[in-house]
Each structure stands twice: as C-alpha cells, then as structure tokens.
Design a protein around this motif. Structure first.
Motif, short mmCIF file in Angstrom:
data_model
loop_
_atom_site.label_atom_id
_atom_site.label_comp_id
_atom_site.label_asym_id
_atom_site.label_seq_id
_atom_site.Cartn_x
_atom_site.Cartn_y
_atom_site.Cartn_z
N ALA A 99 -7.07 -8.75 -51.09
CA ALA A 99 -5.90 -8.99 -51.93
C ALA A 99 -5.27 -10.34 -51.61
N MET A 100 -5.22 -10.71 -50.33
CA MET A 100 -4.67 -12.00 -49.94
C MET A 100 -5.52 -13.15 -50.49
N LEU A 101 -6.83 -12.98 -50.42
CA LEU A 101 -7.73 -14.05 -50.87
C LEU A 101 -7.68 -14.23 -52.38
N THR A 102 -7.79 -13.13 -53.12
CA THR A 102 -7.77 -13.23 -54.58
C THR A 102 -6.38 -13.62 -55.08
N GLY A 103 -5.35 -13.14 -54.39
CA GLY A 103 -4.00 -13.48 -54.80
C GLY A 103 -3.66 -14.94 -54.61
N HIS A 104 -4.42 -15.63 -53.76
CA HIS A 104 -4.16 -17.04 -53.50
C HIS A 104 -4.82 -17.95 -54.53
N GLU A 105 -5.73 -17.43 -55.31
CA GLU A 105 -6.38 -18.27 -56.33
C GLU A 105 -5.34 -18.73 -57.36
N PRO A 106 -5.48 -19.93 -57.88
CA PRO A 106 -6.69 -20.76 -57.91
C PRO A 106 -6.89 -21.66 -56.69
N TYR A 107 -6.17 -21.41 -55.60
CA TYR A 107 -6.33 -22.23 -54.41
C TYR A 107 -7.32 -21.58 -53.46
N PRO A 108 -8.04 -22.38 -52.68
CA PRO A 108 -9.05 -21.83 -51.76
C PRO A 108 -8.43 -21.08 -50.58
N ALA A 109 -9.12 -20.05 -50.11
CA ALA A 109 -8.70 -19.31 -48.93
C ALA A 109 -9.91 -18.60 -48.34
N ASN A 122 -12.50 -16.51 -51.04
CA ASN A 122 -12.30 -16.33 -52.48
C ASN A 122 -13.18 -17.29 -53.27
N ASP A 123 -13.17 -17.11 -54.59
CA ASP A 123 -14.04 -17.91 -55.44
C ASP A 123 -13.68 -19.39 -55.41
N ALA A 124 -12.40 -19.68 -55.20
CA ALA A 124 -11.97 -21.08 -55.21
C ALA A 124 -12.56 -21.87 -54.05
N MET A 125 -13.00 -21.19 -52.99
CA MET A 125 -13.62 -21.90 -51.87
C MET A 125 -14.90 -22.60 -52.29
N SER A 126 -15.51 -22.14 -53.39
CA SER A 126 -16.76 -22.77 -53.83
C SER A 126 -16.56 -24.23 -54.20
N LEU A 263 -10.15 -25.59 -63.17
CA LEU A 263 -11.37 -24.89 -62.79
C LEU A 263 -11.20 -23.39 -62.95
N ALA A 264 -10.03 -22.89 -62.56
CA ALA A 264 -9.77 -21.46 -62.68
C ALA A 264 -9.81 -21.02 -64.13
N ALA A 265 -9.27 -21.85 -65.02
CA ALA A 265 -9.26 -21.52 -66.45
C ALA A 265 -10.66 -21.53 -67.03
N MET A 266 -11.54 -22.36 -66.49
CA MET A 266 -12.92 -22.45 -66.97
C MET A 266 -13.77 -21.28 -66.52
N GLY A 267 -13.33 -20.60 -65.44
CA GLY A 267 -14.09 -19.46 -64.95
C GLY A 267 -15.25 -19.90 -64.05
N PRO A 268 -16.03 -18.94 -63.53
CA PRO A 268 -17.13 -19.25 -62.61
C PRO A 268 -18.13 -20.23 -63.18
#
Length: 271
Positions: A99-109, A122-126, A263-268
């Motif tokens: 929850a902490m990781l996904t809640g921090h998006e669109p920023y990396p964690a 989270n996905d933003a770490m990519s 990037l978050a708006a564009m999706g994976p």
C-alpha cells in the motif's frame, strides 16, 4: 583442530557500550544498575539475568537480531522471532508495504532490507532502473550497488561525486554502529567501485545553500532530480520487520514531477 569459543555476553555488551561511546557509569545509570555489577557482567564474573540483558540491550539501542545474540550468549532463548517476509505471519506487513509503494506513485519507491537489498518496489521505479543491466537488478537489486556501480545509475548521475560521498557515509555509519560484517563487506565492495569514465569521484565542497543531497540523473526523457526519505515500522517485535524500510523518492523540481505524472498517465506501455 581447535576453534575459538564465541565471545561471552559480557564481552559483547562491552563491545556495544564502547560502540555507543558510553561509560560504565552512563550505562549503569540508564539501566538502573550499579557500575560494580555492570563491571562484573562485562568481565564474566557475574551472569546477568534475562531481564538485565534485555534492559541493557534496550539502553544500548541494540538491533533485535543482536539482542537475540546477546541472549544466546548468556544462555537464554531468543526473545524475538525472525519471520520470512513471504510467510503467513507477515501477510499484514506485506500488504502495508504494498500500500505504501503503490500509494506513492507516480513517484518511485522501494522496500529494502537491512543490507539494502530491494524486496519490493513500485512500477515507477522502472523509470530509474530501466537502463540498468539485469545483473544489477535481479532478483531485486541492491540500492548501494545500483547507485554506485559504474554500470548502474552512476553512469547517468549528474552529481555522482556528491551522491557517492553521501551513500558511502551512510553505509559506513550503519556498519560502524551495528558492527555487522555483511554491511562492512558491502561497504568495502561498493567503495572500491571505480567512477564511470569521465566522472570525478571527488565530491568537492558541500553546498551551504542545500538542504538535502539530491539524486540528479540523465534520462531519455530529460534530466531529473530527486530526494528521498526512509520510513521504518514503529515498535517492531520481529527481527525481519525491524530491519525493513521503505525508501520513497520525491521530485525536486517541476520538470521531474511533470515527467513522472506524464509517464503514469501513459501507463506501463508508456514506460
């Protein structure tokens, strides 16, 4: 072939006291004991009770893993369990971390263990790790190696010398205050990495106007700048939980924030 006996609890306690730069009097006062009794414990002339071992360990701010070691050295059973992160007992912890990781998006964690290995992210770490070769990111990667290895983020880092000095200082302090061999070995490994070609490893003078040491990296989408925070769990009673932390990255400027949100708006697929 003779082997050395492991150090007794008295020697271990004295080691921790010296590591914390406390006198016997300082520790005795904090633990509501006497310097005479503490001296007898440290020299092995007195065996401390289980309660005394735990009280001294608490006032010495000894990590839970090492508190168990102190108890074993004194002839007592460990007080703290060490549960695998993927065990049923840790399901609530995994959910909280996720929850902490996904809640921090669109920023990396990323969630890290005591030796800076990434156990979840989270996905933003990519965005940060997209150009890093697999040998540094599998199975999860190690934060210190990712930052300092010439094949890692170091080659993209615009302020590599400052980031290197800060990361090594943090790791050296952690190794010194815990005495853990694996942290010392990690420090020796990453401090020996050469600087990427064309980059200077001398951090130069500290910027008196700065409030944090930023991570500035060059990406295909433009230069980005981050600062990070580290969160830990309060009042842990499990060794694994006590060594778990979440490092969260925040944008330091509007350009970085805009890129991350785009990037978050564009999706994976956009990443």
């Amino acid at each position: 072939m003779e082997t050395e006996d492991p150090p007794g609890v008295g020697l271990l306690l004295r080691e921790w006291r010296r590591r914390r730069k406390l006198s016997q009097l300082d520790l005795a006062l904090r633990a509501d004991s006497s310097t005479r009794h503490l001296s007898c414990v440290e020299t092995g002339r007195a065996r401390p009770s289980r309660e005394m071992v735990l009280k001294l360990a608490e006032h010495l701010d000894v990590p839970l893993r090492d508190r168990n070691g102190l108890l074993l050295a004194a002839g007592y059973a460990p007080a703290y369990r060490e549960s695998p992160l993927d065990s049923e007992r840790m399901a609530m912890v995994r959910s909280a971390v996720r929850a902490m990781l996904t809640g921090h998006e669109p920023y990396p964690a990323a969630a890290i263990d005591r030796i800076w290995n990434i156990v979840d992210r989270n996905d933003a770490m990519s965005l940060l790790l997209g150009t890093v070769p697999p040998h540094l990111t599998e199975p999860g990667g190690n934060v210190m190696r990712l930052i300092l290895h010439p094949d890692g983020l170091a080659s993209q880092c615009l302020n590599f010398a400052q980031v290197r000095a800060h990361a090594l200082g943090r790791l050296r302090h952690q190794a010194d205050t815990t005495g853990h061999r694996d942290l010392r070995e990690l420090y020796e490994e990453v401090s020996a990495y050469p600087a990427p070609p064309g980059l200077d490893a001398d951090p130069g003078p500290v910027d008196p106007t700065g409030i944090v040491v930023p991570l500035r990296i060059r990406t295909p989408l433009g230069d980005m700048a981050f600062f990070s925070t580290i969160a830990t769990f309060g009042a842990p009673a499990d060794v694994t939980l006590s060594e778990l932390a979440v490092e969260s990255f925040f944008p330091m400027d509007e350009q970085t924030d805009t890129v991350l949100r785009s990037l978050a708006a564009m999706g994976p697929a956009g990443r």
